[in-house]
Design an enzyme around this catalytic site. Structure first.
Site, PDB file in Angstrom:
ATOM      1  CG  ASN A 276      -2.141  -0.925   0.933  1.00 49.33           C
ATOM      2  OD1 ASN A 276      -3.021  -0.612   0.146  1.00 49.33           O
ATOM      3  ND2 ASN A 276      -2.137  -2.089   1.570  1.00 49.33           N
TER       4      ASN A 276
ATOM      5  CG  HIS B  93      23.901   3.999   8.783  1.00 47.58           C
ATOM      6  ND1 HIS B  93      24.540   4.348   7.613  1.00 47.58           N
ATOM      7  CD2 HIS B  93      22.662   4.527   8.696  1.00 47.58           C
ATOM      8  CE1 HIS B  93      23.729   5.054   6.855  1.00 47.58           C
ATOM      9  NE2 HIS B  93      22.571   5.167   7.488  1.00 47.58           N
TER      10      HIS B  93
END
Length: 194
Positions: free
Chosen positions: A92, A122
């Site tokens: 969606n 990260h």
């Protein structure tokens, strides 16, 4: 007089827009699906797009038959990243999928608005800005017939079992068993489907 003149000019224009509306919707769907097809090489013709789908990175993406992607869905692959979306799956509006490793979504899965699925983070070493550290990644697998509620976040290394339901705004940081209902931050199994 001015009101009558505006009405006489406005009514035919309004009628024209009303008549053109179904065709405008169909044209948008054809246009945005064709645009996605230009970005993704492994895509079945039956895929439908409700609006613009943003593809970036290496575009190592597979879309199954009869997938439907909402407006402003983002699909990004970097490094060895790969995204595979199975048949009859619905993403969606506003969903973001980012892969440095592998995101695999099986058939018949429903993913609510603004869900984030990212298989990478990260680096977190001290003494070096996180922004410049290499990513770490672990594959994500979402089983068949899963429903992920609006605003949820699926983190690296997670497997969501077949038939599971994830409550809205949940953060999934651990595996979710098949046919279970999980919700919360972090998501925990609250019951099993009957």
């Amino acid at each position: 007089m001015k009101h009558t003149m505006m009405k006489m000019i406005g009514l035919p224009i309004i009628l024209l827009f009303k008549l053109a509306h179904p065709f405008r919707f169909l044209w948008r769907r054809i246009y945005f699906t064709a645009r996605l097809s230009a970005d993704v090489s492994d895509m079945d013709f039956s895929v439908e797009c409700d609006g613009r789908v943003h593809v970036s990175g290496t575009a190592n993406i597979e879309l199954g038959r009869r997938c439907r992607l909402g407006m402003d869905v983002e699909l990004r692959t970097d490094e060895a990243g790969h995204i595979r979306i199975g048949d009859d799956t619905r993403l969606n509006r506003g969903c973001t999928l980012t892969s440095y490793s592998q995101i695999s979504i099986d058939d018949w899965t429903i993913i609510g608005e603004y869900v984030s699925i990212r298989d990478a983070n990260h680096g977190l070493k001290r003494g070096e800005p996180m922004r410049y550290q290499p990513h770490t990644s672990e594959p994500i697998h979402i089983g068949r017939d899963v429903w992920i509620g609006r605003g949820s976040c699926i983190l690296p290394g997670v497997t969501i079992g077949e038939g599971a339901v994830i409550g809205a705004n949940s953060v999934v940081s651990k595996d979710v068993p098949a046919y279970s209902i999980a919700a919360g931050i972090p998501a925990k199994v609250i019951k099993m489907r009957q």
